[in-house]
Design a protein around this motif. Structure first.
Motif, PDB file in Angstrom:
ATOM      1  N   SER A  27       0.847  -1.069   0.058  1.00 20.90           N
ATOM      2  CA  SER A  27      -0.020   0.030  -0.039  1.00 20.90           C
ATOM      3  C   SER A  27       0.842   1.086  -0.017  1.00 20.90           C
ATOM      4  CB  SER A  27      -0.887  -0.004   1.222  1.00 20.90           C
ATOM      5  OG  SER A  27      -0.208   0.015   2.410  1.00 20.90           O
ATOM      6  N   TYR A  28       0.291   2.088  -0.749  1.00 18.38           N
ATOM      7  CA  TYR A  28       1.011   3.486  -0.795  1.00 18.38           C
ATOM      8  C   TYR A  28       1.025   4.310   0.567  1.00 18.38           C
ATOM      9  CZ  TYR A  28       2.537   3.076  -5.641  1.00 18.38           C
ATOM     10  OH  TYR A  28       3.247   2.690  -6.757  1.00 18.38           O
ATOM     11  N   GLU A  29       1.737   4.852   0.952  1.00 22.15           N
ATOM     12  CA  GLU A  29       2.027   5.733   2.032  1.00 22.15           C
ATOM     13  C   GLU A  29       0.783   7.091   1.666  1.00 22.15           C
ATOM     14  OE1 GLU A  29       2.113   9.082   4.962  1.00 22.15           O
ATOM     15  OE2 GLU A  29       3.247   9.126   2.801  1.00 22.15           O
ATOM     16  N   GLU A  30       0.011   7.284   2.587  1.00 22.47           N
ATOM     17  CA  GLU A  30      -1.140   8.260   2.433  1.00 22.47           C
ATOM     18  C   GLU A  30      -0.608   9.608   1.684  1.00 22.47           C
ATOM     19  OE1 GLU A  30      -5.201   9.573   2.397  1.00 22.47           O
ATOM     20  OE2 GLU A  30      -4.410   7.639   2.839  1.00 22.47           O
ATOM     21  N   ASN A  31       0.335  10.022   2.301  1.00 22.94           N
ATOM     22  CA  ASN A  31       0.918  11.716   1.674  1.00 22.94           C
ATOM     23  C   ASN A  31       1.604  11.478   0.395  1.00 22.94           C
ATOM     24  OD1 ASN A  31      -0.022  13.118   3.899  1.00 22.94           O
ATOM     25  ND2 ASN A  31       1.759  12.659   5.116  1.00 22.94           N
ATOM     26  N   LEU A  34      -1.342  10.463  -2.429  1.00 17.96           N
ATOM     27  CA  LEU A  34      -1.895  11.895  -2.787  1.00 17.96           C
ATOM     28  C   LEU A  34      -1.141  12.836  -3.499  1.00 17.96           C
ATOM     29  CD1 LEU A  34      -4.025  12.377   0.825  1.00 17.96           C
ATOM     30  CD2 LEU A  34      -4.942  11.481  -1.707  1.00 17.96           C
ATOM     31  N   LYS A  50      -4.388   2.382  -4.298  1.00 16.88           N
ATOM     32  CA  LYS A  50      -3.625   2.743  -3.113  1.00 16.88           C
ATOM     33  C   LYS A  50      -3.021   1.357  -2.529  1.00 16.88           C
ATOM     34  CE  LYS A  50      -3.425   4.708   1.264  1.00 16.88           C
ATOM     35  NZ  LYS A  50      -4.344   5.268   2.457  1.00 16.88           N
ATOM     36  N   GLU A  51      -3.767   0.187  -2.499  1.00 20.29           N
ATOM     37  CA  GLU A  51      -3.363  -1.119  -2.116  1.00 20.29           C
ATOM     38  C   GLU A  51      -3.457  -2.285  -3.122  1.00 20.29           C
ATOM     39  OE1 GLU A  51      -4.036  -3.644   2.044  1.00 20.29           O
ATOM     40  OE2 GLU A  51      -5.777  -2.583   1.330  1.00 20.29           O
TER      41      GLU A  51
END
Length: 110
Positions: A27-31, A34, A50-51
């Motif tokens: 999963s990509y880190e949120e920041n 975005l 994202k995941e």
């Protein structure tokens, strides 16, 4: 459950998790996810999702591993089963990798 932080050019891009012996997630880190200026870590793991879940270690990460004699040597050095691809990745992809991606083991949430 084992987990690793995935960095692209020393910037935290996401997390790779071994859910069990036959299932993995990335999963990509949120920041990171975005920020439209930041690229995906590979063509096979684009930022349009994202995941990701896989029944085997993602090919992108598997291809970061050594083969042959080097794999045998690393397995002995780190006392890992040669078939423990995730374990080998955690021990060998933290620095001096070919390319911009590094993988660092997360131990006890750190």
């Amino acid at each position: 459950m084992r987990q690793a932080a995935v960095f692209l050019n020393n910037l935290l891009a996401g997390y790779l998790t071994e859910i069990d012996d036959s299932k993995y997630s990335f999963s990509y880190e949120e920041n990171y996810f975005l920020d439209p200026k930041l690229p995906s870590i590979s063509l096979t793991l684009p930022k349009d999702q994202k995941e990701y879940i896989s029944e085997s270690l993602f090919a992108f990460f598997y291809n970061m591993l050594s083969e042959g004699v080097n794999k045998k040597m690393q397995s002995r050095q780190f006392q890992l089963d040669e078939n423990d691809a995730f374990g080998l990745l955690l021990k060998t992809a933290g620095s001096d990798t070919i390319g911009a991606v590094t993988v660092k083991e997360i131990i006890n949430g750190n």
